[in-house]
Scaffold this motif. Structure first.
Motif, PDB file in Angstrom:
ATOM      1  N   ALA A  96       0.625  -1.284   0.097  1.00  8.15           N
ATOM      2  CA  ALA A  96      -0.126  -0.215   0.073  1.00  8.15           C
ATOM      3  C   ALA A  96       0.273   0.765  -0.394  1.00  8.15           C
ATOM      4  N   TRP A  97       0.406   2.467  -1.170  1.00 11.71           N
ATOM      5  CA  TRP A  97       1.151   3.644  -1.252  1.00 11.71           C
ATOM      6  C   TRP A  97       0.197   4.409  -0.844  1.00 11.71           C
ATOM      7  N   ALA A  98       0.031   5.182   0.000  1.00 13.62           N
ATOM      8  CA  ALA A  98      -0.866   6.826   0.743  1.00 13.62           C
ATOM      9  C   ALA A  98       0.114   7.599   0.424  1.00 13.62           C
ATOM     10  N   ASP A  99      -0.952   8.427  -0.181  1.00 13.22           N
ATOM     11  CA  ASP A  99       0.030  10.652  -0.357  1.00 13.22           C
ATOM     12  C   ASP A  99       0.012  11.096   1.149  1.00 13.22           C
ATOM     13  N   ARG A 100       1.013  11.475   1.277  1.00 18.89           N
ATOM     14  CA  ARG A 100       1.544  12.460   2.628  1.00 18.89           C
ATOM     15  C   ARG A 100       0.440  12.892   2.925  1.00 18.89           C
ATOM     16  N   GLY A 115      -2.505  -7.029   9.892  1.00 21.32           N
ATOM     17  CA  GLY A 115      -2.932  -7.968  10.599  1.00 21.32           C
ATOM     18  C   GLY A 115      -3.645  -8.956   9.517  1.00 21.32           C
ATOM     19  N   ILE A 116      -4.525  -8.862   8.276  1.00 24.91           N
ATOM     20  CA  ILE A 116      -4.982  -9.771   7.513  1.00 24.91           C
ATOM     21  C   ILE A 116      -4.101  -9.358   6.441  1.00 24.91           C
ATOM     22  N   PHE A 117      -3.659  -8.770   5.531  1.00 22.24           N
ATOM     23  CA  PHE A 117      -2.864  -8.988   4.385  1.00 22.24           C
ATOM     24  C   PHE A 117      -1.652  -8.895   4.279  1.00 22.24           C
ATOM     25  N   LYS A 118      -1.322  -8.769   5.972  1.00 24.36           N
ATOM     26  CA  LYS A 118       0.505  -9.121   5.504  1.00 24.36           C
ATOM     27  C   LYS A 118       1.364  -7.760   4.847  1.00 24.36           C
ATOM     28  N   CYS A 119       0.591  -7.060   4.663  1.00 23.87           N
ATOM     29  CA  CYS A 119       0.293  -6.211   3.817  1.00 23.87           C
ATOM     30  C   CYS A 119       1.492  -4.448   4.114  1.00 23.87           C
ATOM     31  N   GLU A 120       2.656  -4.808   3.839  1.00 22.24           N
ATOM     32  CA  GLU A 120       3.912  -3.184   3.921  1.00 22.24           C
ATOM     33  C   GLU A 120       2.476  -1.503   3.590  1.00 22.24           C
ATOM     34  N   ALA A 121       2.918  -1.119   4.005  1.00 21.45           N
ATOM     35  CA  ALA A 121       2.390  -0.205   3.768  1.00 21.45           C
ATOM     36  C   ALA A 121       3.412   1.543   3.670  1.00 21.45           C
ATOM     37  N   TYR A 122       3.152   2.226   2.982  1.00 16.78           N
ATOM     38  CA  TYR A 122       4.555   3.006   3.249  1.00 16.78           C
ATOM     39  C   TYR A 122       4.052   4.565   2.400  1.00 16.78           C
ATOM     40  N   ASN A 123       4.299   5.494   3.026  1.00 15.47           N
ATOM     41  CA  ASN A 123       3.943   7.300   2.730  1.00 15.47           C
ATOM     42  C   ASN A 123       5.029   7.876   1.728  1.00 15.47           C
ATOM     43  N   VAL A 124       4.206   7.717   1.119  1.00 14.74           N
ATOM     44  CA  VAL A 124       4.735   8.966  -0.284  1.00 14.74           C
ATOM     45  C   VAL A 124       4.307  10.304  -0.769  1.00 14.74           C
ATOM     46  N   ASP A 125       5.270  10.517  -1.708  1.00 12.56           N
ATOM     47  CA  ASP A 125       4.974  11.723  -2.068  1.00 12.56           C
ATOM     48  C   ASP A 125       4.206  12.071  -3.524  1.00 12.56           C
ATOM     49  N   LEU A 164      -4.247   7.612  -2.610  1.00 12.76           N
ATOM     50  CA  LEU A 164      -4.073   5.940  -2.578  1.00 12.76           C
ATOM     51  C   LEU A 164      -3.804   4.457  -3.780  1.00 12.76           C
ATOM     52  N   ILE A 165      -2.069   3.702  -3.448  1.00 14.39           N
ATOM     53  CA  ILE A 165      -2.501   2.482  -4.465  1.00 14.39           C
ATOM     54  C   ILE A 165      -2.509   1.610  -3.201  1.00 14.39           C
ATOM     55  N   LEU A 166      -2.970   0.437  -3.398  1.00 11.27           N
ATOM     56  CA  LEU A 166      -3.177  -0.787  -4.184  1.00 11.27           C
ATOM     57  C   LEU A 166      -2.460  -1.924  -4.255  1.00 11.27           C
ATOM     58  N   ARG A 358      -5.789   2.142  -7.531  1.00 12.22           N
ATOM     59  CA  ARG A 358      -5.539   3.487  -7.371  1.00 12.22           C
ATOM     60  C   ARG A 358      -7.010   4.060  -7.178  1.00 12.22           C
ATOM     61  N   ALA A 359      -7.242   5.234  -6.639  1.00 11.28           N
ATOM     62  CA  ALA A 359      -7.619   6.298  -5.829  1.00 11.28           C
ATOM     63  C   ALA A 359      -7.280   7.033  -6.403  1.00 11.28           C
ATOM     64  N   VAL A 360      -7.782   8.250  -7.294  1.00  8.75           N
ATOM     65  CA  VAL A 360      -7.083   9.035  -7.792  1.00  8.75           C
ATOM     66  C   VAL A 360      -8.538  10.140  -7.678  1.00  8.75           C
ATOM     67  N   PRO A 361      -8.881  11.896  -7.264  1.00  2.00           N
ATOM     68  CA  PRO A 361      -8.836  12.488  -7.538  1.00  2.00           C
ATOM     69  C   PRO A 361     -10.382  13.029  -8.693  1.00  2.00           C
ATOM     70  N   ASP A 362     -11.756  12.882  -8.977  1.00  2.00           N
ATOM     71  CA  ASP A 362     -12.095  12.682 -10.799  1.00  2.00           C
ATOM     72  C   ASP A 362     -11.867  14.196 -10.324  1.00  2.00           C
ATOM     73  N   CYS A 363     -11.163  15.134 -11.640  1.00  3.04           N
ATOM     74  CA  CYS A 363     -11.574  16.724 -12.072  1.00  3.04           C
ATOM     75  C   CYS A 363     -12.528  16.638 -13.459  1.00  3.04           C
ATOM     76  N   SER A 364     -12.834  15.905 -14.198  1.00  2.00           N
ATOM     77  CA  SER A 364     -13.321  16.189 -14.402  1.00  2.00           C
ATOM     78  C   SER A 364     -15.054  14.579 -14.454  1.00  2.00           C
TER      79      SER A 364
END
Length: 406
Positions: A96-100, A115-125, A164-166, A358-364
């Protein structure tokens, strides 16, 4: 899991109907892992919508299924199932890569991702270093896939407004069971019939010597004959609780692939044991082509084709269990892609898949009696890699032209 297998079948059907002639491979399990990660952090209309098409009552049921899936994929309680002797190598990794600007909600990060997905999470810009995020995710994908998938994102593909990117990475490598090993010395070039009726010469593998008309040279295989198609199962070596096999679904007619997939799509019993409870039969002739290729596709586009609209869901409040956001955040644009790879040869199978969201704000069923059985895969067919105890489908696809690597 059934819904994700239907996605894989719909993908095959779409590609065949478009007459692209491309080989197809995807991972229903990888798709399921990412969708479950999204569901576990959703609320409101998004949650209700996703629970509906995943066939679950609530998040607790999704989380329970995810724990079981992770346990099977991890070989019984770890991040990966390492090779023991000649047993399979199986690795499933989530990231998981979450924007700061939109940090992960602590409960989701700790209880769900870790806990469930044994997933590493990263803070990114993503706002100022989007290409650096691309490089980081591509490096992760390369490592997770055992070097089979080196690039899932291109520079410029991550919008600076990305929230966010999963991602899920799946890698499998298995050797054929000792009783079903192919002898490379017997591999020979034979004709493979394409959908348009033309032929290509491709290397075919066999375990049966060339004097296969004699009973002494034939072998027993897990085999089944159904309405319009045959099924062959070849197990992989295993020194672990998990037992994997590859299944080949071969239409009786050379141009019967589309009808086969439509039949599998329409049969609600497909994920039951019906087509997997095969009997041991003596095969007088067996030929399977070698193949190696990759394939990538837009998961949400295929879902839209199925009449299940997911890409239009994007209320930021519905993802408030996942990431911190504010009321003035624009609606999210959701994207989901998968890239997969497979190689089948005399030794066994190597396969990998990377799925990212990916979740991205939709401008259009009756079998013919008192006849000779054979399995000559000299025309387009479907394949699956299945874990026998759980029934989970790790990879599935269709071979339309074995020499095309796409």
């Amino acid at each position: 899991m059934e819904f994700c297998t239907q996605i894989a079948n719909q993908l095959m059907l779409k590609e065949i109907q478009n007459s692209f002639g491309k080989n197809i491979v995807s991972s229903p399990l990888s798709t399921n892992a990412v969708l479950n990660m999204v569901v576990a952090g959703s609320t409101g209309h998004t949650l209700k919508h996703m629970l509906g098409f995943l066939g679950s009552k609530n998040v607790d049921e999704i989380n329970s299924k995810s724990r079981k899936m992770m346990a099977v994929a991890a070989g019984g309680g770890g991040r990966s199932s390492e090779i023991i002797g000649n047993g399979p190598i199986l690795t499933m990794v989530n990231g998981a890569w979450a924007d700061r600007r939109f940090p992960l909600v602590s409960k989701y990060k700790e209880d769900v991702l870790k806990g469930i997905f044994k997933c590493e999470a990263y803070n990114v810009d993503c706002q100022t270093k989007a290409d650096q995020v691309v490089d980081e995710i591509n490096a992760w994908a390369n490592t997770t896939s055992g070097g089979l998938i080196k690039e899932v994102l291109q520079h410029g593909s991550v919008d600076p407004k990305t929230v966010l990117i999963l991602a899920n990475g799946l890698y499998f490598k298995g050797l054929w069971d000792f009783d079903y090993e192919f002898d490379a010395r017997r591999t020979e070039k034979r004709e493979f019939y394409l959908q348009d009726g033309s032929t290509v010469l491709v290397p075919f593998m066999t375990t049966i010597s060339k004097d296969y008309y004699y009973r002494s040279s034939s072998k027993d295989y897990y085999y089944g004959s159904f309405d319009g198609f045959k099924v062959l199962k070849i197990p992989y070596q295993s020194c672990q609780p998990n037992n994997f096999s590859m299944y080949f679904f071969l239409p009786e007619e050379r141009d019967g692939l589309q009808n086969l997939i439509q039949k599998l799509n329409s049969n609600s019993r497909f994920l039951s044991q019906e087509y997997f409870e095969l009997t041991e039969e003596t095969l007088e002739e067996l030929w399977i082509p070698k193949f190696k290729f990759s394939f990538d596709f837009n998961v949400l586009e295929v879902m839209d084709d199925m009449g299940v609209s997911f890409s239009s869901i994007g209320n930021p409040r519905d993802l408030s269990e996942m990431v911190h956001n504010t009321d003035d955040v624009e609606p999210f644009l959701l994207k989901m892609f998968q890239k997969a790879y497979i190689e089948v040869d005399e030794k066994g199978t190597e396969a990998a898949a990377i799925t990212h969201f990916r979740a991205v704000p939709d401008c259009s069923k009756l079998r013919p009696q008192n006849k000779r059985y054979n399995f000559v895969a000299d025309h387009p067919f479907v394949f699956m890699i299945r874990e026998e105890r759980s029934g989970l489908i790790y990879f599935s696809g269709a071979v339309l032209n074995p020499i095309k690597q796409d």
